[in-house]
Scaffold this motif. Sequence first.
Motif, PDB file in Angstrom:
ATOM      1  N   ARG A  11       0.838  -1.189   0.000  1.00  0.00           N
ATOM      2  CA  ARG A  11       0.000   0.000   0.000  1.00  0.00           C
ATOM      3  C   ARG A  11       0.876   1.242   0.000  1.00  0.00           C
ATOM      4  O   ARG A  11       1.744   1.387   0.859  1.00  0.00           O
ATOM      5  CB  ARG A  11      -0.927  -0.004   1.221  1.00  0.00           C
ATOM      6  CG  ARG A  11      -2.053  -1.012   1.113  1.00  0.00           C
ATOM      7  CD  ARG A  11      -2.885  -1.064   2.381  1.00  0.00           C
ATOM      8  NE  ARG A  11      -4.141  -1.785   2.184  1.00  0.00           N
ATOM      9  CZ  ARG A  11      -4.256  -3.105   2.219  1.00  0.00           C
ATOM     10  NH1 ARG A  11      -3.184  -3.851   2.448  1.00  0.00           N
ATOM     11  NH2 ARG A  11      -5.426  -3.679   2.013  1.00  0.00           N
ATOM     12  N   LEU A  12       0.638   2.126  -0.968  1.00  0.00           N
ATOM     13  CA  LEU A  12       1.327   3.403  -1.035  1.00  0.00           C
ATOM     14  C   LEU A  12       0.290   4.508  -0.898  1.00  0.00           C
ATOM     15  O   LEU A  12      -0.785   4.428  -1.490  1.00  0.00           O
ATOM     16  CB  LEU A  12       2.052   3.569  -2.375  1.00  0.00           C
ATOM     17  CG  LEU A  12       3.132   2.548  -2.726  1.00  0.00           C
ATOM     18  CD1 LEU A  12       3.670   2.833  -4.132  1.00  0.00           C
ATOM     19  CD2 LEU A  12       4.262   2.575  -1.718  1.00  0.00           C
ATOM     20  N   CYS A  13       0.617   5.538  -0.141  1.00  0.00           N
ATOM     21  CA  CYS A  13      -0.261   6.694  -0.027  1.00  0.00           C
ATOM     22  C   CYS A  13       0.339   7.817  -0.868  1.00  0.00           C
ATOM     23  O   CYS A  13       1.431   8.305  -0.566  1.00  0.00           O
ATOM     24  CB  CYS A  13      -0.412   7.127   1.431  1.00  0.00           C
ATOM     25  SG  CYS A  13      -1.548   8.515   1.641  1.00  0.00           S
ATOM     26  N   LEU A  14      -0.381   8.201  -1.930  1.00  0.00           N
ATOM     27  CA  LEU A  14       0.144   9.189  -2.871  1.00  0.00           C
ATOM     28  C   LEU A  14      -0.912  10.272  -3.090  1.00  0.00           C
ATOM     29  O   LEU A  14      -1.726  10.197  -4.022  1.00  0.00           O
ATOM     30  CB  LEU A  14       0.511   8.524  -4.206  1.00  0.00           C
ATOM     31  CG  LEU A  14       1.579   7.424  -4.149  1.00  0.00           C
ATOM     32  CD1 LEU A  14       1.767   6.799  -5.518  1.00  0.00           C
ATOM     33  CD2 LEU A  14       2.898   7.987  -3.636  1.00  0.00           C
ATOM     34  N   PRO A  15      -0.915  11.306  -2.268  1.00  0.00           N
ATOM     35  CA  PRO A  15      -1.894  12.390  -2.421  1.00  0.00           C
ATOM     36  C   PRO A  15      -1.790  13.066  -3.790  1.00  0.00           C
ATOM     37  O   PRO A  15      -0.697  13.300  -4.304  1.00  0.00           O
ATOM     38  CB  PRO A  15      -1.521  13.368  -1.301  1.00  0.00           C
ATOM     39  CG  PRO A  15      -0.781  12.540  -0.293  1.00  0.00           C
ATOM     40  CD  PRO A  15      -0.036  11.518  -1.100  1.00  0.00           C
ATOM     41  N   GLY A  16      -2.936  13.342  -4.369  1.00  0.00           N
ATOM     42  CA  GLY A  16      -2.970  14.044  -5.649  1.00  0.00           C
ATOM     43  C   GLY A  16      -2.612  13.193  -6.845  1.00  0.00           C
ATOM     44  O   GLY A  16      -2.536  13.695  -7.967  1.00  0.00           O
ATOM     45  N   PHE A  17      -2.419  11.892  -6.643  1.00  0.00           N
ATOM     46  CA  PHE A  17      -1.925  10.998  -7.693  1.00  0.00           C
ATOM     47  C   PHE A  17      -3.073  10.404  -8.492  1.00  0.00           C
ATOM     48  O   PHE A  17      -4.130  10.086  -7.954  1.00  0.00           O
ATOM     49  CB  PHE A  17      -1.109   9.881  -7.046  1.00  0.00           C
ATOM     50  CG  PHE A  17      -0.661   8.793  -7.985  1.00  0.00           C
ATOM     51  CD1 PHE A  17       0.259   9.047  -8.982  1.00  0.00           C
ATOM     52  CD2 PHE A  17      -1.143   7.499  -7.858  1.00  0.00           C
ATOM     53  CE1 PHE A  17       0.692   8.041  -9.834  1.00  0.00           C
ATOM     54  CE2 PHE A  17      -0.714   6.478  -8.693  1.00  0.00           C
ATOM     55  CZ  PHE A  17       0.207   6.755  -9.687  1.00  0.00           C
ATOM     56  N   SER A  18      -2.867  10.238  -9.795  1.00  0.00           N
ATOM     57  CA  SER A  18      -3.801   9.523 -10.655  1.00  0.00           C
ATOM     58  C   SER A  18      -3.088   8.342 -11.290  1.00  0.00           C
ATOM     59  O   SER A  18      -2.188   8.518 -12.128  1.00  0.00           O
ATOM     60  CB  SER A  18      -4.351  10.436 -11.753  1.00  0.00           C
ATOM     61  OG  SER A  18      -5.075   9.674 -12.709  1.00  0.00           O
ATOM     62  N   LEU A  19      -3.480   7.140 -10.901  1.00  0.00           N
ATOM     63  CA  LEU A  19      -2.878   5.930 -11.472  1.00  0.00           C
ATOM     64  C   LEU A  19      -3.185   5.847 -12.965  1.00  0.00           C
ATOM     65  O   LEU A  19      -2.302   5.558 -13.777  1.00  0.00           O
ATOM     66  CB  LEU A  19      -3.422   4.698 -10.749  1.00  0.00           C
ATOM     67  CG  LEU A  19      -2.913   3.343 -11.242  1.00  0.00           C
ATOM     68  CD1 LEU A  19      -1.416   3.194 -10.989  1.00  0.00           C
ATOM     69  CD2 LEU A  19      -3.691   2.202 -10.577  1.00  0.00           C
ATOM     70  N   ALA A  20      -4.428   6.099 -13.339  1.00  0.00           N
ATOM     71  CA  ALA A  20      -4.815   5.973 -14.743  1.00  0.00           C
ATOM     72  C   ALA A  20      -4.047   6.959 -15.617  1.00  0.00           C
ATOM     73  O   ALA A  20      -3.541   6.592 -16.685  1.00  0.00           O
ATOM     74  CB  ALA A  20      -6.316   6.191 -14.886  1.00  0.00           C
ATOM     75  N   GLN A  21      -3.958   8.217 -15.188  1.00  0.00           N
ATOM     76  CA  GLN A  21      -3.213   9.185 -15.992  1.00  0.00           C
ATOM     77  C   GLN A  21      -1.753   8.794 -16.098  1.00  0.00           C
ATOM     78  O   GLN A  21      -1.144   8.890 -17.178  1.00  0.00           O
ATOM     79  CB  GLN A  21      -3.332  10.578 -15.379  1.00  0.00           C
ATOM     80  CG  GLN A  21      -4.676  11.245 -15.584  1.00  0.00           C
ATOM     81  CD  GLN A  21      -4.669  12.705 -15.162  1.00  0.00           C
ATOM     82  OE1 GLN A  21      -3.765  13.169 -14.469  1.00  0.00           O
ATOM     83  NE2 GLN A  21      -5.688  13.441 -15.569  1.00  0.00           N
ATOM     84  N   THR A  22      -1.172   8.343 -15.005  1.00  0.00           N
ATOM     85  CA  THR A  22       0.260   8.029 -14.994  1.00  0.00           C
ATOM     86  C   THR A  22       0.585   6.854 -15.899  1.00  0.00           C
ATOM     87  O   THR A  22       1.606   6.867 -16.614  1.00  0.00           O
ATOM     88  CB  THR A  22       0.718   7.755 -13.551  1.00  0.00           C
ATOM     89  OG1 THR A  22       0.553   8.949 -12.773  1.00  0.00           O
ATOM     90  CG2 THR A  22       2.177   7.323 -13.498  1.00  0.00           C
ATOM     91  N   LEU A  23      -0.269   5.828 -15.905  1.00  0.00           N
ATOM     92  CA  LEU A  23       0.023   4.634 -16.695  1.00  0.00           C
ATOM     93  C   LEU A  23      -0.436   4.756 -18.146  1.00  0.00           C
ATOM     94  O   LEU A  23      -0.043   3.935 -18.973  1.00  0.00           O
ATOM     95  CB  LEU A  23      -0.628   3.405 -16.047  1.00  0.00           C
ATOM     96  CG  LEU A  23      -0.121   3.038 -14.645  1.00  0.00           C
ATOM     97  CD1 LEU A  23      -0.767   1.737 -14.179  1.00  0.00           C
ATOM     98  CD2 LEU A  23       1.397   2.923 -14.591  1.00  0.00           C
ATOM     99  N   CYS A  24      -1.243   5.767 -18.459  1.00  0.00           N
ATOM    100  CA  CYS A  24      -1.810   5.883 -19.808  1.00  0.00           C
ATOM    101  C   CYS A  24      -1.393   7.155 -20.533  1.00  0.00           C
ATOM    102  O   CYS A  24      -2.009   7.515 -21.544  1.00  0.00           O
ATOM    103  CB  CYS A  24      -3.341   5.822 -19.729  1.00  0.00           C
ATOM    104  SG  CYS A  24      -3.999   4.300 -19.029  1.00  0.00           S
ATOM    105  N   CYS A  25      -0.372   7.837 -20.040  1.00  0.00           N
ATOM    106  CA  CYS A  25      -0.016   9.137 -20.629  1.00  0.00           C
ATOM    107  C   CYS A  25       1.137   9.057 -21.614  1.00  0.00           C
ATOM    108  O   CYS A  25       1.690  10.086 -21.997  1.00  0.00           O
ATOM    109  CB  CYS A  25       0.299  10.146 -19.519  1.00  0.00           C
ATOM    110  SG  CYS A  25       1.814   9.793 -18.606  1.00  0.00           S
ATOM    111  N   GLY A  26       1.526   7.851 -22.019  1.00  0.00           N
ATOM    112  CA  GLY A  26       2.534   7.733 -23.056  1.00  0.00           C
ATOM    113  C   GLY A  26       3.960   7.630 -22.581  1.00  0.00           C
ATOM    114  O   GLY A  26       4.891   7.785 -23.380  1.00  0.00           O
TER     115      GLY A  26
END
Length: 279
Positions: A11-26
């Motif tokens: 478990r990681l706590c990452l405030p303000g983070f978007s997993l979908a944007q990070t993995l799908c942004c190229g």
Amino acid sequence: MQQLSALSPLRLCLPGFSLAQTLCCGQAFRWREQEDGSFLGAAGAHRAVIRQRGEEILIESDASPAFWENYFDCRTDYEAIRRTVASIPALEPACRFAGGIRVLRQDGWEALASFIISQNNNIKRITGIIERLCCQFGEPIGGGLCAFPPPERLAGLSPEDLAPLRSGFRARYLIDAARQVTGGTVDLAALPALPTAEARAELMKIVGVGKKVADCALLFGFGHGDCFPVDVWIGRALAELLPEGLPPSLAPCAGIAQQMIFHYMRACPDRAAAKAGEC
């Protein structure tokens, strides 16, 4: 959500983070979104299922917590970077739309090879070529996935051997990269510590690697956060948003700003609405 094993998820706590944007942004090409919103994929030789619940990221994988903490760049203060990017009025909409992106710390060889493949290509085709590359030449790691093949595996091949990948002219570049790395002409292990200009020059020894590909590899695979790769999307963004160039205040976090701008330009359905605070 697919289960990898009985391992307790990290478990990681990452405030303000978007997993979908990070993995799908190229910036990475080996993650697939599942029906339940989780992501199945691989980083190097490690497969994982990753999902997000608010600020909490749950990762099921055989890799160590340290591996994923590094992969998601947990030591960098992204809140401070978002404030810096948003302080530039022209970039505030991009930060609002894509501020959940983090720059992944990928394996250097994987990043280099992936962005050689990316030349004059789109994300869908890049993803397909990389998937075929891993299935054909990588070691199985379970779940229908294979590890990214190391340079030693590719160095002895010919462009004809890579024909099933349907990578076109990029096959020759990929093999030259593998041969220069395994032969010691290009020392990937030395690149993180080199000044960016010197590291870029090292990568540009490889046939077919120009400044843009070198900067992508350095940013995503070797920790050079000051790199600002310029492709068609970023060229448009500079002309539209920053005609006088990148503000000096962004220099230390230029690469993170670049990913926010890239995703905003490519994925924001209505940039006019974003500028008005409606997107």
